[in-house]
Design a protein around this motif. Structure first.
Motif, PDB file in Angstrom:
ATOM      1  N   GLY A 226       2.903  10.383  -1.907  1.00 47.15           N
ATOM      2  CA  GLY A 226       2.782   9.014  -2.407  1.00 47.15           C
ATOM      3  C   GLY A 226       3.539   7.991  -1.594  1.00 47.15           C
ATOM      4  N   GLY A 227       3.962   8.365  -0.399  1.00 41.87           N
ATOM      5  CA  GLY A 227       4.711   7.434   0.447  1.00 41.87           C
ATOM      6  C   GLY A 227       3.845   6.259   0.868  1.00 41.87           C
ATOM      7  N   ARG A 228       4.413   5.056   0.783  1.00 42.03           N
ATOM      8  CA  ARG A 228       3.713   3.866   1.282  1.00 42.03           C
ATOM      9  C   ARG A 228       4.122   3.698   2.746  1.00 42.03           C
ATOM     10  NH1 ARG A 228       4.555  -1.318  -2.165  1.00 42.03           N
ATOM     11  NH2 ARG A 228       3.452  -0.020  -3.657  1.00 42.03           N
ATOM     12  N   MET A 229       3.134   3.827   3.639  1.00 38.15           N
ATOM     13  CA  MET A 229       3.436   3.909   5.064  1.00 38.15           C
ATOM     14  C   MET A 229       3.434   2.522   5.712  1.00 38.15           C
ATOM     15  SD  MET A 229       3.809   7.173   5.099  1.00 38.15           S
ATOM     16  CE  MET A 229       3.774   7.865   6.762  1.00 38.15           C
ATOM     17  N   VAL A 230       4.458   2.266   6.519  1.00 38.51           N
ATOM     18  CA  VAL A 230       4.545   1.009   7.268  1.00 38.51           C
ATOM     19  C   VAL A 230       4.860   1.335   8.723  1.00 38.51           C
ATOM     20  CG1 VAL A 230       5.337  -0.308   5.271  1.00 38.51           C
ATOM     21  CG2 VAL A 230       7.019   0.721   6.810  1.00 38.51           C
TER      22      VAL A 230
END
Lengths: 378, 123
Positions: A28-32
């Motif tokens: 569920g990591g929000r990738m940037v």
């Protein structure tokens, strides 16, 4: 190369993926985009992740950082021509925080140097690793071998429960003290671990082969006390710990005395006066630098962030280099540079945010006490 | 009371000539933990698409734009004490400000709930 990351040209370079990319997304990591890689900024939320690390254990993927190794005859002496630390006195199995300096004493990077017995391991910041490699190659003698180990990833397990969790997988972890490192084996893989990190908490950094990362991360996160933690909480944790972030709080325009990192300029090296920028740095250490990195406690709730100008009355006196809401403090905090005569804790200054003045007080750092383990069995 | 949505993830509830404005549940989820909200002063003249408020998460400050032209009649004072209301109840207690409607025809260009859901699903 990577300096384009500081000029807004990053779109010109394709963003790379880390070995654990799919793992982060599955969690569920929000990738940037960060330092040229897709990285998780958060999973469940920065606040919850931050507080989890202070009370339990958090797993950070820091595989974007450069893992270098230097070896060869006279390697310690050669390295000392580029950093101000006493590398010759660093015993096998010990590590030290140091600074890569340009010829004027400006900070090119901050890094960790470990005496691994047969070589010196160096961990450098991801955003400047290619520049660091170039600087090392250019300035070290040809008979010193520089190896950039891209086959290994780097994980950090941080927090008061980190030792319990890691010792279930690698029992030797419990025997280490702060800034000590060993090689070990996990599931048949050659790994290296050190009791270190950048959150102010007890914890470890573990270097292991890319092909072992997913299984190792899964094994840790299967434990009740471990959760994956993103870059957002890594930033707020290090800010509370008073630890500077390269490219923000440290730049080539700043020397170690200004950065309040005088501890990284070893006693022997001060006496020998033979590190890059020694005249400037020793002068600043002796007489006090013209400006100094300080902590700032912010009145009220409005966050004061990087770039905010600092004022004493109508006079612009400095700038904020890092800042934001501090979950463990429960208020906004910041770090910045002010003139020497404003650097005393308790000094009142004002930060400008969207045209408004926000009252701040110069504060001693860390904002949250460090919990490093300096003796085992205590 | 019809509710409209903007592509900048604001919602606007219209009741006669007065509207209430906030940010959507999707927006608060993207921003994460909200630690500060700066609402406009009563009497402030807003123009559609112009800066109206600022919302600060742990990580960053974000602008909130005026969905239509109008004059601010009230900012939500509760957000000063409890900015996390925007996380817990973004489309209710976590409203940002109330405003008069300067030009009701501007509402025609906004989305309804179904269109906004489709817009978010496509992101």
């Amino acid at each position: 190369m990577t300096d384009t990351q500081f000029t807004g040209d990053e779109a010109a370079i394709e963003t790379a993926t880390l070995p654990l990319d799919a793992w982060h997304r599955a969690k569920g990591g929000r990738m940037v985009e960060f330092a040229g890689y897709w990285m998780p900024i958060q999973y469940e939320g920065i606040m919850a992740e931050h507080l989890w690390v202070r009370d339990h254990a958090g797993l950070f993927d820091v595989s974007h950082m450069g893992q270098l190794a230097l070896s060869g005859e006279g390697v310690a002496e050669a390295l000392e021509t580029l950093v101000p630390g006493d590398i010759s006195a660093l015993k096998p199995g010990r590590m030290r925080y140091s600074l890569l300096l340009d010829e004027d004493g400006g900070i090119l990077d901050d890094l960790m140097i470990t005496n691994e017995g047969d070589q010196f391991g160096i961990v450098v910041n991801g955003a400047v690793k290619w520049d660091d490699i170039g600087h090392l190659r250019e300035n070290l003698p040809d008979d010193i071998t520089l190896n950039h180990n891209e086959d290994y990833g780097l994980l950090a397990l941080q927090g008061p429960k980190a030792v319990d969790a890691l010792a279930r997988l690698v029992p030797e972890a419990a025997n280490l003290v702060f800034m000590q490192a060993i090689r070990a084996t996990w599931a048949g893989h050659a790994i290296a671990l050190s009791r270190s990190g950048y959150t102010g908490e007890d914890g470890f950094e573990i270097s292991l082969p890319n092909e072992a990362l997913t299984a190792f991360a899964d094994a840790l996160c299967a434990m009740d006390e471990v959760k994956p933690i993103g870059l957002g909480a890594r930033d707020s944790l290090r800010l509370e710990a008073g630890l500077p972030l390269y490219g923000h709080d440290l730049t080539p325009a700043i020397d170690p005395a200004e950065a309040d990192l005088g501890f990284a300029v070893s006693k022997r090296r001060r006496a020998e006066e033979n590190f890059p920028g020694a005249a400037r740095i020793l002068g600043h250490l002796e007489d006090g630098p013209p400006r100094k990195r300080v902590g700032l406690l912010v009145d009220g709730k409005l966050p004061v962030r990087e770039g905010a100008k600092l004022f004493d009355g109508e006079d612009e006196i400095g700038v904020v280099t890092s800042g934001g809401f501090a979950p463990s403090v429960g208020a906004p905090i910041a770090m910045g540079y002010v003139p020497r005569d404003h650097a005393v804790p308790g000094t009142a200054v004002a930060a400008e945010v969207r045209g408004k003045r926000v009252a701040c007080t110069v504060a001693a750092m860390p904002f949250v006490p460090h919990n490093y383990v300096r003796k085992t069995g205590g | 009371m019809p509710r409209y949505f903007t592509e900048e993830h604001e919602w606007i509830d219209v009741d006669g000539d007065v509207a209430t404005v906030g940010i959507t549940d999707f927006a608060q989820g993207q921003l994460g933990d909200i630690v500060f909200v700066e609402v406009p002063d009563t009497g402030a003249e807003l123009s559609k698409g112009g800066d109206a408020a600022v919302v600060e998460s742990v990580k960053a400050a974000s602008d909130v734009y005026a969905p239509v032209d109008g004059t601010v009649t009230e900012g939500n004072g509760q957000l000063e004490e409890d900015p996390a209301l925007v996380n817990s109840d973004p489309e209710g207690e976590g409203w940002f400000f109330r405003m008069t409607l300067g030009d009701k025809s501007q509402l025609d260009g906004l989305m309804d709930a179904a269109a906004y859901k489709a817009f978010c699903d496509a992101l």
